[in-house]
Design an enzyme around this catalytic site. Structure first.
Site, PDB file in Angstrom:
ATOM      1  N   ASP A  84       1.074  -5.420   7.972  1.00 30.18           N
ATOM      2  CA  ASP A  84      -0.028  -4.465   7.964  1.00 30.18           C
ATOM      3  C   ASP A  84      -1.305  -5.281   7.714  1.00 30.18           C
ATOM      4  OD1 ASP A  84      -1.981  -2.589   7.330  1.00 30.18           O
ATOM      5  OD2 ASP A  84      -0.620  -1.280   6.226  1.00 30.18           O
ATOM      6  N   TYR A  91     -10.809   1.554  10.823  1.00 29.37           N
ATOM      7  CA  TYR A  91     -12.037   2.022  10.164  1.00 29.37           C
ATOM      8  C   TYR A  91     -12.559   1.105   9.072  1.00 29.37           C
ATOM      9  CZ  TYR A  91      -8.229   4.170   7.370  1.00 29.37           C
ATOM     10  OH  TYR A  91      -7.084   4.403   6.671  1.00 29.37           O
ATOM     11  N   LYS A  92     -11.838   0.037   8.767  1.00 31.43           N
ATOM     12  CA  LYS A  92     -12.304  -0.845   7.688  1.00 31.43           C
ATOM     13  C   LYS A  92     -13.211  -1.928   8.294  1.00 31.43           C
ATOM     14  CE  LYS A  92      -8.027   0.037   5.128  1.00 31.43           C
ATOM     15  NZ  LYS A  92      -8.453   0.730   3.906  1.00 31.43           N
ATOM     16  N   PHE A 134       0.854  -1.197   0.000  1.00 26.34           N
ATOM     17  CA  PHE A 134       0.000   0.000   0.000  1.00 26.34           C
ATOM     18  C   PHE A 134       0.893   1.251   0.000  1.00 26.34           C
ATOM     19  CE2 PHE A 134      -2.699   3.271   1.825  1.00 26.34           C
ATOM     20  CZ  PHE A 134      -3.811   3.140   1.008  1.00 26.34           C
ATOM     21  N   ARG A 190     -13.472  -2.581  -6.963  1.00 25.03           N
ATOM     22  CA  ARG A 190     -13.331  -3.430  -5.774  1.00 25.03           C
ATOM     23  C   ARG A 190     -14.689  -3.662  -5.127  1.00 25.03           C
ATOM     24  NH1 ARG A 190      -8.803  -1.248  -1.706  1.00 25.03           N
ATOM     25  NH2 ARG A 190     -10.426   0.320  -1.347  1.00 25.03           N
TER      26      ARG A 190
HETATM   27  C1  PLP Z   1      -2.847  -1.508   3.771  1.00 27.48           C
HETATM   28  C2  PLP Z   1      -3.143  -0.126   4.254  1.00 27.48           C
HETATM   29  N1  PLP Z   1      -2.317   0.458   5.126  1.00 27.48           N
HETATM   30  C3  PLP Z   1      -2.564   1.710   5.576  1.00 27.48           C
HETATM   31  C4  PLP Z   1      -3.665   2.421   5.148  1.00 27.48           C
HETATM   32  C5  PLP Z   1      -3.971   3.826   5.558  1.00 27.48           C
HETATM   33  O1  PLP Z   1      -3.415   4.198   6.735  1.00 27.48           O
HETATM   34  P1  PLP Z   1      -3.864   5.559   7.441  1.00 27.48           P
HETATM   35  O2  PLP Z   1      -5.019   5.234   8.308  1.00 27.48           O
HETATM   36  O3  PLP Z   1      -2.652   5.971   8.171  1.00 27.48           O
HETATM   37  O4  PLP Z   1      -4.283   6.535   6.393  1.00 27.48           O
HETATM   38  C6  PLP Z   1      -4.543   1.832   4.262  1.00 27.48           C
HETATM   39  C7  PLP Z   1      -5.729   2.594   3.787  1.00 27.48           C
HETATM   40  O5  PLP Z   1      -6.488   2.211   2.984  1.00 27.48           O
HETATM   41  C8  PLP Z   1      -4.278   0.537   3.797  1.00 27.48           C
HETATM   42  O6  PLP Z   1      -5.097  -0.034   2.916  1.00 27.48           O
END
Ligand code: PLP
Length: 412
Positions: free
Chosen positions: A197, A222-223, A126, A371
């Protein structure tokens, strides 16, 4: 074999997770297939936020830090989240954003593994993960090098100069998942730490951080964890590393005794040393309700349903949209797939906008990916059936050709 709507309704009536849908507010006439980006609103969130604002902030004012244990929120939420990712309660803490947490843990890991100099990752990680690691590399000015390789090159790129293997478990474009156990084992065999992650897998599948011997992990609230827009993120550090790791954002909330106001930093024990500043109480309160939507839920069952929803979507799309020019971007093998299906199409953006207008919400990732995420707590089999039917009708009627579907918004 064609799958009828009635077959899907029957699957819903036998679904042992069906009751969990009642824990969410979902608008009528919307099929929400974007819980992989922003989880739906838990029914408990609004009354809880009203309580926290009205009573805890309004009446109790600053006394709430102790009286209502605001100060304990990062650890309390971490402990609640831990079983969803196969961790012990004292190995997880909630704070900051995923990006910031990656910076803290990656910096701590390279310092711990010094004089090793390399952080290994893949090109398709990402972007925020890549950017944060690039920022760390730049800041350390030659002391650390970021190696970005293709997915197939990862294992052979592990050597005795690698301090950290930093990967995202579920690919945000394709939904492909890595074999976390195998890659962690390979990192360990080379003497490196493994950081995962989990943004695209936490809350959507059974994860065994301790079982897979993972060292470090981060992920979004938040997901699939339903914590609300911009919810705080989480961090995991295996107990065996906690005392040795020092992170560079040494703010007062990570101090052993923040209210001693000493002039030297002395890191707290356990996960508290991974904190930096004051917790965002209202956002934490919303995330707490998000985590409660998993009360009594078996994550292995969540994974089974997620796989079944993905299979259903693929089977229906392969039949109904066979001549529409879609290419399946996700692995066909469900063992290698998270909880999303991605389709490629050169007109993907406009198609998704037309589909959203028909009440089916997914999203688009440049250059050509549509998606569809399946949050097993609230997505029904009939939702998948209806979504594919509407997608087929958008394609058959070429609805997406209308000019208004081609204007790109900032967030896609
Ligand atoms: C794999 C991954 N890492 C990190 C993030 C985003 O991180 P942050 O909450 O710091 O914007 C996302 C956002 O979609 C993501 O998909």
């Amino acid at each position: 074999m064609t799958i009828a709507y009635a077959d899907c309704a029957a699957m819903d009536s036998h679904d042992t997770l069906a009751h969990a849908r009642g824990r969410f507010f979902l608008p009528d006439n919307v099929i929400y297939l974007d819980g992989n980006s922003l989880g739906a609103l838990p029914r408990g969130a609004l009354p809880h936020l009203v309580h926290v604002v009205d009573r805890e902030w309004g009446d109790d004012l600053i006394r709430s830090w102790n009286k209502n244990d605001w100060i304990g929120m990062p650890a309390r939420l971490g402990a609640r989240l831990a079983p969803l990712i196969g961790a012990a309660p004292d190995e997880v803490i909630v704070a900051d954003s995923t990006s910031v947490n990656l910076f803290k843990l990656a910096a701590a890991a390279v310092r711990f593994r010094s004089p090793r100099r390399v952080i290994l990752t893949e090109h398709s990680n990402f972007p925020t993960d890549l950017y944060v690691l690039q920022g760390l590399e730049e800041m350390l000015d030659g002391a650390v090098t970021l190696h970005m390789v293709a997915r197939e090159e990862l294992e052979k790129s592990l050597n005795d100069d690698v301090a950290l293997l930093a990967l995202t478990h579920g690919d945000f474009r394709t939904g492909e998942i890595h074999d976390m156990r195998r890659l962690t084992e390979a990192a360990h065999a080379a003497g490196a730490l493994a950081l995962w992650d989990l943004s695209h897998s936490a809350g959507a599948m059974d994860i065994l951080l301790d079982g897979d011997d993972v060292d470090l992990a981060i992920g979004c609230g938040y997901k699939y964890l339903n914590g609300g827009p911009g919810a705080p993120a989480f961090m995991f550090v295996a107990r065996r590393h906690q005392a040795a790791l020092r992170q560079p954002l040494s703010g007062w909330m990570g101090h052993a005794a923040p209210f001693d106001f000493a002039d030297r930093y002395d890191p707290a024990g356990g996960m508290a040393r991974m904190l930096c500043g004051t917790p965002p109480v209202l956002s934490m309160a919303a995330l707490e309700e998000g985590l409660k939507t998993f009360d009594g839920i078996d994550m292995a069952r969540v994974r089974q349903k997620s796989v079944a929803l993905g299979e259903l979507f693929l089977n229906l799309a392969e039949t109904s949209c066979a001549d529409s020019g879609f290419v399946i971007a996700s692995p066909r093998d469900s063992h290698r797939r998270g909880s999303q299906i991605s389709l490629r199409h050169p007109e993907g953006y406009a198609i998704m906008q037309a589909l959203i207008e028909q009440g089916v919400i997914g999203d688009f990732r440049a250059p050509d990916i549509l998606r569809f995420g399946f949050a097993p707590l609230y997505t029904r089999y009939v939702d998948v059936w209806n979504a594919v039917e509407r997608l087929a009708s958008v394609m058959a009627g070429e609805v997406w050709r209308q000019v208004r579907f081609h204007a790109r918004a900032m967030v896609t």
